[in-house]
Design a protein around this motif. Structure first.
Motif, PDB file in Angstrom:
ATOM      1  N   GLY A  15       0.765  -1.232   0.000  1.00 35.97           N
ATOM      2  CA  GLY A  15       0.000   0.000   0.000  1.00 35.97           C
ATOM      3  C   GLY A  15       0.796   1.282   0.000  1.00 35.97           C
ATOM      4  O   GLY A  15       0.215   2.368  -0.020  1.00 35.97           O
ATOM      5  N   ARG A  16       2.123   1.222   0.047  1.00 38.47           N
ATOM      6  CA  ARG A  16       2.931   2.437   0.005  1.00 38.47           C
ATOM      7  C   ARG A  16       2.765   3.130  -1.351  1.00 38.47           C
ATOM      8  O   ARG A  16       2.359   2.511  -2.330  1.00 38.47           O
ATOM      9  CB  ARG A  16       4.409   2.109   0.221  1.00 38.47           C
ATOM     10  CG  ARG A  16       4.717   1.354   1.511  1.00 38.47           C
ATOM     11  CD  ARG A  16       6.214   1.052   1.571  1.00 38.47           C
ATOM     12  NE  ARG A  16       6.565   0.284   2.741  1.00 38.47           N
ATOM     13  CZ  ARG A  16       6.764  -1.036   2.756  1.00 38.47           C
ATOM     14  NH1 ARG A  16       6.609  -1.732   1.638  1.00 38.47           N
ATOM     15  NH2 ARG A  16       7.091  -1.669   3.856  1.00 38.47           N
ATOM     16  N   GLU A  17       3.151   4.377  -1.425  1.00 43.20           N
ATOM     17  CA  GLU A  17       3.162   5.071  -2.706  1.00 43.20           C
ATOM     18  C   GLU A  17       4.361   4.573  -3.500  1.00 43.20           C
ATOM     19  O   GLU A  17       5.491   4.978  -3.255  1.00 43.20           O
ATOM     20  CB  GLU A  17       3.251   6.581  -2.500  1.00 43.20           C
ATOM     21  CG  GLU A  17       2.023   7.198  -1.855  1.00 43.20           C
ATOM     22  CD  GLU A  17       2.162   8.696  -1.681  1.00 43.20           C
ATOM     23  OE1 GLU A  17       3.051   9.294  -2.332  1.00 43.20           O
ATOM     24  OE2 GLU A  17       1.401   9.280  -0.900  1.00 43.20           O
ATOM     25  N   GLY A  18       4.116   3.681  -4.434  1.00 40.73           N
ATOM     26  CA  GLY A  18       5.234   3.112  -5.164  1.00 40.73           C
ATOM     27  C   GLY A  18       4.811   2.342  -6.387  1.00 40.73           C
ATOM     28  O   GLY A  18       3.634   2.307  -6.755  1.00 40.73           O
ATOM     29  N   ALA A  19       5.793   1.712  -7.019  1.00 43.70           N
ATOM     30  CA  ALA A  19       5.539   0.969  -8.248  1.00 43.70           C
ATOM     31  C   ALA A  19       6.589  -0.108  -8.427  1.00 43.70           C
ATOM     32  O   ALA A  19       7.734   0.039  -7.979  1.00 43.70           O
ATOM     33  CB  ALA A  19       5.542   1.905  -9.454  1.00 43.70           C
ATOM     34  N   VAL A  20       6.190  -1.183  -9.108  1.00 43.62           N
ATOM     35  CA  VAL A  20       7.099  -2.264  -9.491  1.00 43.62           C
ATOM     36  C   VAL A  20       6.847  -2.599 -10.952  1.00 43.62           C
ATOM     37  O   VAL A  20       5.696  -2.730 -11.380  1.00 43.62           O
ATOM     38  CB  VAL A  20       6.891  -3.524  -8.636  1.00 43.62           C
ATOM     39  CG1 VAL A  20       7.722  -4.692  -9.181  1.00 43.62           C
ATOM     40  CG2 VAL A  20       7.242  -3.268  -7.177  1.00 43.62           C
ATOM     41  N   VAL A  21       7.930  -2.739 -11.704  1.00 46.34           N
ATOM     42  CA  VAL A  21       7.850  -3.194 -13.091  1.00 46.34           C
ATOM     43  C   VAL A  21       8.852  -4.325 -13.269  1.00 46.34           C
ATOM     44  O   VAL A  21      10.005  -4.207 -12.833  1.00 46.34           O
ATOM     45  CB  VAL A  21       8.176  -2.053 -14.076  1.00 46.34           C
ATOM     46  CG1 VAL A  21       8.158  -2.570 -15.517  1.00 46.34           C
ATOM     47  CG2 VAL A  21       7.201  -0.901 -13.909  1.00 46.34           C
ATOM     48  N   ALA A  22       8.419  -5.425 -13.874  1.00 46.55           N
ATOM     49  CA  ALA A  22       9.313  -6.543 -14.186  1.00 46.55           C
ATOM     50  C   ALA A  22       9.161  -6.868 -15.661  1.00 46.55           C
ATOM     51  O   ALA A  22       8.041  -7.067 -16.152  1.00 46.55           O
ATOM     52  CB  ALA A  22       8.974  -7.760 -13.332  1.00 46.55           C
ATOM     53  N   VAL A  23      10.285  -6.911 -16.385  1.00 44.45           N
ATOM     54  CA  VAL A  23      10.277  -7.085 -17.837  1.00 44.45           C
ATOM     55  C   VAL A  23      11.165  -8.254 -18.223  1.00 44.45           C
ATOM     56  O   VAL A  23      12.318  -8.353 -17.776  1.00 44.45           O
ATOM     57  CB  VAL A  23      10.784  -5.802 -18.543  1.00 44.45           C
ATOM     58  CG1 VAL A  23      10.821  -5.998 -20.053  1.00 44.45           C
ATOM     59  CG2 VAL A  23       9.905  -4.614 -18.184  1.00 44.45           C
TER      60      VAL A  23
END
Length: 468
Positions: free
Chosen positions: A148-156
């Motif tokens: 729930g933190r203000e953040g992001a994850v991207v996996a490519v």
């Protein structure tokens, strides 16, 4: 600089949710064909004519690993007959976006509206499905780890560019406002009034200073220019370095950053070394390298458009020193930093990131995703440069990992924490991972510790390694 096609944008912009959905259309095309056949010598009678294929009821679906994560049911609205439903809406909101009778569309729901809801523009057409590259296990690990933190994850996926995880938090459930009732209105108003901005897709739409993760770009530029033969060559940089014409010295750990090699400078985040490298590389070469990695590209679609990651041109020596450490106007989205790691892990070549693997139209035809880059597989840096950087980042025998750095962005005490790394994913290829958390000091985890992007990245790497 990489380019993409934007052939669908003008069509999608003309579609609206309030277009009446016509009936099956059996009388139109069917009558026309029957009349032509009956009037010809030896033609078939009307009753013998093949009837048009009836449209599938409802909306087409978005698919994750052979499972529909969307559905539809009657809305009670004559102009918009179907209301969207979602399975695990909070888990996939950054992927699907939302489709609302009252509040419009976003993300894949918007980009592929002509597939998911073709009746809006072509009455009688059958809806199709959009198949994504998302891995449910990696997606779930990212969402749970961000907590729930203000953040992001991207996996490519480094080999294919397939996006295996795309998570923005805090998230939301698009089912809570997909209709046009008072309850839907309350759900929408609550989301747009939330100061943490859950509707903001931070993976592609929030570009923030990348800090020391930008050292990778500077190191690549120095190696490409031939300033150093390897990442283990000493850089002859003092522990306190003031760029020409500058008044502010950039420092590093005095025990490790004086005369440090690129390998050591990456490990200890030696700001002095990368400031010196940037000045020695020069403005033209550093700009060219940054843009080759994808900075300043305003036409990147996954298939939704990325906010450009910025590298300012026309820099003085002092400006270059600041930019080398990921500030001074340099910004990046999480998708962009995953692209940087993917280039390094991919031997110096860039593969366009793509969320969708294929589109299955209502007539059964299969199409590739839209807006594929024309220059997929183009070389960004030489293979030796990529191998040198892989060596510098490798901390274990079985894979490449990166690091986490946290720094103050402004005098108000706001900060951003980044982690970039590469995971070996089960029986698949390597996976480039970028994690970004805003205001980590204000969003401590349940143990009371400052939020760590590296802990988030570790959870994602573990999920990737477990793929079968």
């Amino acid at each position: 600089m990489p380019t993409t096609k934007r052939h669908w944008a003008s069509v999608a912009a003309l579609l609206t949710l309030l277009v009446p959905l016509a009936g099956c259309g059996a009388g139109g095309n069917g009558d026309s064909g029957a009349g032509k056949g009956a009037g010809a010598s030896g033609g078939k009678s009307r009753d013998e004519q093949p009837m048009p294929r009836p449209p599938k009821a409802g909306l087409g679906d978005i698919i994750v690993e052979n499972r529909a994560i969307t559905g539809s049911r009657p809305s009670g609205n004559r102009k918009v007959p179907y209301r969207r439903t979602y399975t695990d809406g909070e888990l996939y909101s950054a992927v699907t976006g939302y489709r609302s009778v009252a509040f419009g569309r976003d993300e894949l729901e918007s980009a592929y509206d002509n597939v998911l809801n073709p009746g809006a523009s072509s009455p009688g057409s059958r809806p199709g499905n959009v198949v994504t590259a998302i891995s449910p296990a990696v997606q779930r690990a990212a969402l749970d780890a961000l907590d729930g933190r203000e953040g992001a994850v991207v996996a490519v996926d480094v080999r294919t560019g397939h996006i295996r995880a795309l998570v923005s938090t805090p998230s939301y459930d698009p089912a809570t406002f997909s209709g046009n009732t008072m309850e839907d209105s309350r759900g929408w108003q609550e989301l747009i009034g939330d100061r943490h901005k859950p509707l903001l897709n931070r993976t592609r739409y929030e570009s923030t200073p990348p800090g020391e993760t930008f050292h990778l770009v500077v190191a690549a530029a120095a190696l490409e220019k031939g300033l150093y033969s390897s990442v283990d060559e000493a850089t002859d940089t003092p522990a306190s370095y003031t760029p020409p014409g500058g008044s502010k010295a950039l420092t590093g750990d005095p025990a490790h950053c004086g005369n440090a090699s690129i390998r050591t400078a990456l490990h200890y985040a030696c700001g002095n070394v990368f400031a010196r490298l940037a000045v020695d590389v020069g403005e033209a070469q550093l700009t060219a390298t940054a843009e080759s990695f994808g900075f300043n590209d305003e036409e990147v679609f996954i298939p939704t458009r990325l906010v450009p990651s910025n590298y300012p041109r026309g820099r003085s020596a002092a400006d270059l020193a600041a930019a080398a450490n990921g500030s001074g106007g340099v910004t990046a989205t999480p998708v962009q930093m995953a692209r940087v790691m993917a280039v390094i892990a991919g031997g110096g070549k860039q593969v366009h990131p793509q969320l969708v693997t294929k589109v299955v139209r209502g007539d059964g035809s299969v199409e590739p995703p839209k807006d594929l880059a024309e220059d997929d597989g183009r070389r960004v840096v030489g293979q030796r440069t990529a191998e040198q950087l892989q060596s510098a980042l490798r901390t274990s025998a079985d894979g490449v990992t990166g690091w986490v750095r946290q720094w103050d962005v402004d005098s108000g005490g706001k900060s951003v924490s980044w982690s970039v790394s590469v995971a070996r994913s089960g029986d698949e290829g390597p996976m480039a991972i970028a994690v970004c958390i805003s205001n980590p000091r204000a969003s401590s985890d349940r143990t009371g510790d400052v939020a760590s992007t590296e802990r988030v990245a570790e959870r994602v790497r573990e999920a990737a390694a477990a793929l079968r």
